[in-house]
Enzyme design. Structure first.
Site, short mmCIF file in Angstrom:
data_model
loop_
_atom_site.label_atom_id
_atom_site.label_comp_id
_atom_site.label_asym_id
_atom_site.label_seq_id
_atom_site.Cartn_x
_atom_site.Cartn_y
_atom_site.Cartn_z
CG HIS A 14 1.45 -5.74 -2.62
ND1 HIS A 14 2.58 -6.50 -2.67
CD2 HIS A 14 1.71 -4.75 -1.71
CE1 HIS A 14 3.50 -6.01 -1.85
NE2 HIS A 14 3.00 -4.94 -1.26
CG HIS A 16 1.18 -1.38 2.08
ND1 HIS A 16 1.43 -2.25 3.12
CD2 HIS A 16 1.90 -1.86 1.03
CE1 HIS A 16 2.26 -3.20 2.72
NE2 HIS A 16 2.56 -2.99 1.45
CG HIS A 194 5.45 -7.28 2.11
ND1 HIS A 194 4.12 -7.41 2.40
CD2 HIS A 194 5.59 -6.09 1.46
CE1 HIS A 194 3.48 -6.33 1.95
NE2 HIS A 194 4.35 -5.51 1.38
CD GLU A 197 9.70 -4.61 -0.71
OE1 GLU A 197 9.42 -5.01 0.44
OE2 GLU A 197 9.36 -3.48 -1.15
CG ASP A 275 4.22 -1.73 -2.30
OD1 ASP A 275 3.60 -2.13 -1.29
OD2 ASP A 275 5.47 -1.79 -2.38
CG ASP A 276 3.42 1.72 0.03
OD1 ASP A 276 2.61 1.64 0.96
OD2 ASP A 276 4.33 0.88 -0.17
N1 ADE Z 1 4.96 -1.26 3.95
C1 ADE Z 1 4.44 -0.48 2.99
N2 ADE Z 1 5.01 -0.74 1.82
C2 ADE Z 1 5.91 -1.74 2.02
C3 ADE Z 1 6.79 -2.47 1.19
N3 ADE Z 1 6.89 -2.24 -0.12
N4 ADE Z 1 7.57 -3.41 1.77
C4 ADE Z 1 7.49 -3.64 3.07
N5 ADE Z 1 6.67 -2.99 3.89
C5 ADE Z 1 5.87 -2.05 3.37
ZN ZN Z 2 3.94 -3.81 0.15
#
Ligand code: ADE
Ligand code: ZN
Length: 334
Positions: A14, A16, A194, A197, A275-276
């Site tokens: 996971h 991005h 997703h 969350e 994630d990011d």
């Molecule tokens: N796009 C990038 N990170 C995300 C996240 N944690 N939840 C939803 N969309 C995303």
């Molecule tokens: Zn994500």
């Protein structure tokens, strides 16, 4: 503990790729492409990364992606991420990209996919890191736009293993995309989404039932529905949990409150992911360390996160066995 986590072979499911854009590279690309950004220095960018919730993050994240214009930019972005994988002993990664973030700005689909794919190919050859690409639909846009994106992806079917669903969960439930997911499945794509969350457990249930997902991204709000938890345990439906992301976006107030250890101990197929990472303060090792510091865990439990990720990955059984052997070899050596 730090040495064990650092050395432990890891698998990321996971991530991005646009969320791995570090402030330094954002500045370099802004200059290279003559794109103006509302910051004077990488430090200022970093200081702006204080989020209240998912939407406040997404607003800044989509703005950051504006500096990505040419194939070389997508290559550089992906290569920088792979070098961080190498540092963290990530041996396999399945990365998301958001085509609509770029095509909506007039960047061609093939510019994006070719830049990412060339870097991943180099990563396989030079770093020994295997990888897959998952294309996500932005759920704040309509299903027609997702259909158009699916159409654009068809010539690149050999490079894209699956489709996913990301962006604002609130107000954009899985059922909004049922038809486009059905179409994607017909074309042979695997599916993920997703869910759970920020949104309710019902979204997890519907992602499984209506979108046919092989994994749920995040999914931490499953605990609000005991029957769903039982089903996730029974079916071993994987959850790709992102601990530092959840704290930064206030899904949990504090890592000590996170439910990842409970979920693991209850027998769910939970995994740790970043994630990011450029926005949330850490890559894979940082996420493992943050969890292990706040929620004391044994080495066996930390190893279980990697074994779960191998089980949940979109690679062949033979390849899974090869990765498990690597993990066993490391664990036997410490
Ligand atoms: N796009 C990038 N990170 C995300 C996240 N944690 N939840 C939803 N969309 C995303
Ligand atoms: Zn994500």
């Amino acid at each position: 503990m730090m040495t064990y986590i650092q050395g432990l072979p890891k698998v990321e499911l996971h991530l991005h790729i646009e969320g791995s854009l570090e402030p330094d590279l954002m500045f370099e690309l802004a200059k290279r492409n003559q794109v103006s950004i509302p910051f004077n220095s990488p430090e200022e960018v970093q200081a702006a990364y204080q989020f209240e919730d998912l939407q406040s993050f997404l607003d800044i994240y989509y703005q950051g992606a504006n500096v990505l214009i040419n194939e070389q930019d997508f290559f550089d972005l992906t290569w920088a991420y792979l070098l961080r994988c190498q540092q963290d002993n990530v041996i396999h990664t399945e990365i998301f990209f958001d085509p609509q973030t770029h095509t909506a700005r007039g960047i061609a689909f093939d510019t994006v996919i070719n830049g990412i794919d060339k870097a991943l190919q180099k990563g396989r050859e030079e770093l020994g890191i295997s990888s897959q690409i998952i294309m996500c639909f932005l759920r704040h846009l309509d299903q027609d736009s997702a259909f158009e994106t699916l159409r654009q992806a068809l010539p690149y079917k050999d490079k894209i293993i699956g489709v996913g669903l990301d962006s604002s969960e609130s107000g954009h439930p899985p059922e909004k995309f049922q038809q486009v997911f059905e179409e994607a499945i017909k074309h042979g794509f695997l599916t993920v989404a997703h869910a759970g969350e920020e949104g309710p457990a019902e979204n997890i249930h519907n992602a499984m039932k209506l979108l046919g997902v092989a994994r749920v991204d995040h999914g931490v709000r499953c605990v609000e529905d005991e029957q769903l938890v039982e089903q996730l345990i029974q079916d071993r439906t994987p959850l790709t949990v992102c601990p530092l992301s959840n704290i930064k976006l206030k899904v949990f107030q504090d890592m000590a409150d996170h439910n990842i250890a409970d979920l693991l101990r209850r027998g769910l197929c939970v995994t740790i992911n970043s994630d990011d990472p450029a926005y949330f303060g850490g890559y894979m090792t940082d996420n493992f360390v943050a969890v292990a510091e706040a929620l004391p865990m044994t080495n066996e439990e930390l190893k279980a996160f990697t074994l779960n990720a191998i089980e949940a990955s979109f690679i062949s059984e033979e390849e899974k066995q090869r990765l498990v052997a690597k993990v066993d070899q490391f664990c036997a050596s410490v």
